[in-house]
Write an enzyme that holds these catalytic residues in place. Structure first.
Site, PDB file in Angstrom:
ATOM      1  N   LYS A  67       0.812  -1.223   0.000  1.00  0.00           N
ATOM      2  CA  LYS A  67       0.000   0.000   0.000  1.00  0.00           C
ATOM      3  C   LYS A  67       0.845   1.273   0.000  1.00  0.00           C
ATOM      4  CE  LYS A  67      -4.372  -1.558   2.012  1.00  0.00           C
ATOM      5  NZ  LYS A  67      -5.359  -1.282   3.078  1.00  0.00           N
ATOM      6  N   ASN A  88      -4.987   1.992  -1.419  1.00  0.00           N
ATOM      7  CA  ASN A  88      -5.489   0.641  -1.704  1.00  0.00           C
ATOM      8  C   ASN A  88      -6.102   0.565  -3.092  1.00  0.00           C
ATOM      9  OD1 ASN A  88      -8.025   1.927  -1.347  1.00  0.00           O
ATOM     10  ND2 ASN A  88      -8.929   0.046  -0.544  1.00  0.00           N
ATOM     11  N   ASP A 103     -10.616   2.608   1.819  1.00  0.00           N
ATOM     12  CA  ASP A 103     -10.787   1.920   3.100  1.00  0.00           C
ATOM     13  C   ASP A 103     -11.685   2.708   4.051  1.00  0.00           C
ATOM     14  OD1 ASP A 103      -9.310  -0.355   2.520  1.00  0.00           O
ATOM     15  OD2 ASP A 103      -7.426   0.527   3.197  1.00  0.00           O
ATOM     16  N   ALA A 133      -3.960   0.451   8.712  1.00  0.00           N
ATOM     17  CA  ALA A 133      -5.402   0.296   8.886  1.00  0.00           C
ATOM     18  C   ALA A 133      -5.939   1.334   9.860  1.00  0.00           C
ATOM     19  CB  ALA A 133      -5.719  -1.116   9.386  1.00  0.00           C
ATOM     20  N   ARG A 153       0.029   0.227  21.848  1.00  0.00           N
ATOM     21  CA  ARG A 153       1.047  -0.193  22.805  1.00  0.00           C
ATOM     22  C   ARG A 153       2.305   0.669  22.699  1.00  0.00           C
ATOM     23  NH1 ARG A 153       2.691  -6.372  22.590  1.00  0.00           N
ATOM     24  NH2 ARG A 153       3.406  -5.686  20.540  1.00  0.00           N
TER      25      ARG A 153
END
Length: 265
Positions: A67, A88, A103, A133, A153
């Site tokens: 991508k 995409n 997306d 994403a 995280r």
């Protein structure tokens, strides 16, 4: 002359995009073909784009890991792809290669379809993850007027995404106020769903399995859920329009996709 298009990624055998687009092509009676391409590496993907420039392809949907390369190889870039930092969709035109991202449109279409009661404008939503994403999700939700928090995280990656797209970096305590939590990770997130309000909606951007552990936990908690297959079909619709110049026929491609997944609902 047969219009040729497809989806490029690695691995790609699992992709449902050919099934969906071929069903629309058949229903529309188009002289067209849509297939999966699995370039081994970046050089192979560049060769595929060169085929497009030479007129042998009308366009490509693009998935991991190509991508970002798709964006870099384009001559013009749509606003959504620029915001995501990846594309995409590549469309090969006489003027050059046009890159975009559908997306975000797919995400919003999935929410409209499976959580029509939800309004995100001016309300807190949480996106889990800080990869490509997540960028697509944040860009779409910010565009819809949501107050988007990014929980990841690795805080540095979350901060970079938030700065680029106008979101905020949050801690797990922010889950208590969210009306929507989107999992943009490729793995089940480690969050405490008991923190969530009863009317919160959960969405998972992956669709294998259709009912992911994250969504299964949400259903057990009594929450509304939105699956990744709805997003896949939602992003395929504007891709089909861009590639073939017309609306997808009104056939039930979800039923076909569920059968391919071995799912019944």
């Amino acid at each position: 002359m047969t219009l040729r298009a497809g989806v490029a990624g690695q691995p790609i055998a699992h992709s449902l995009s050919p099934l969906i687009h071929r069903a629309w092509i058949a229903a529309a009676g188009l002289d067209a073909d849509y297939r999966a391409f699995g370039p081994a590496d970046a050089a192979g993907f560049a060769d595929l784009v060169a085929d497009g420039r030479a007129g042998r392809l009308r366009g490509l949907n693009v998935t991991a890991p190509f991508k970002e390369q798709a964006l870099a190889l384009a001559d013009t870039v749509g606003a959504e792809a620029r915001a995501c930092g990846s594309a995409n969709l590549l469309v090969f035109e006489e003027a050059g290669v046009r890159a975009d991202s559908t997306d975000g449109l797919g995400l919003m279409a999935a929410l409209d379809e499976q959580a029509p009661q939800l309004s995100v404008r001016g309300r807190p939503v949480v996106v889990l993850g800080a990869g490509g994403a997540a960028r697509a999700a944040v860009a779409a939700l910010r565009g819809a007027g949501a107050d988007v928090g990014v929980l990841n995280r690795t805080r540095a990656r979350a901060e970079a995404l938030a700065q680029d797209l106008g979101a905020t970096v949050i801690g797990a305590e922010a889950l208590a106020e969210a009306v929507l939590v989107v999992n943009a990770l490729s793995i089940p997130p480690d969050i405490d769903l008991s923190r969530l309000r009863d009317e919160a909606v959960l969405m998972d951007m992956t669709y294998r399995p259709l009912l992911t552990p994250f969504l299964r936990q949400g259903l057990a908690r009594g929450l509304a859920t939105v699956d990744g297959l709805a997003m896949l079909i939602g992003q395929a619709r504007p891709s089909f329009r861009a590639l073939f110049g017309q609306e997808p026929p009104p056939i039930n491609v979800r039923t076909l996709a569920l059968a391919a997944l071995g799912e019944t609902s």
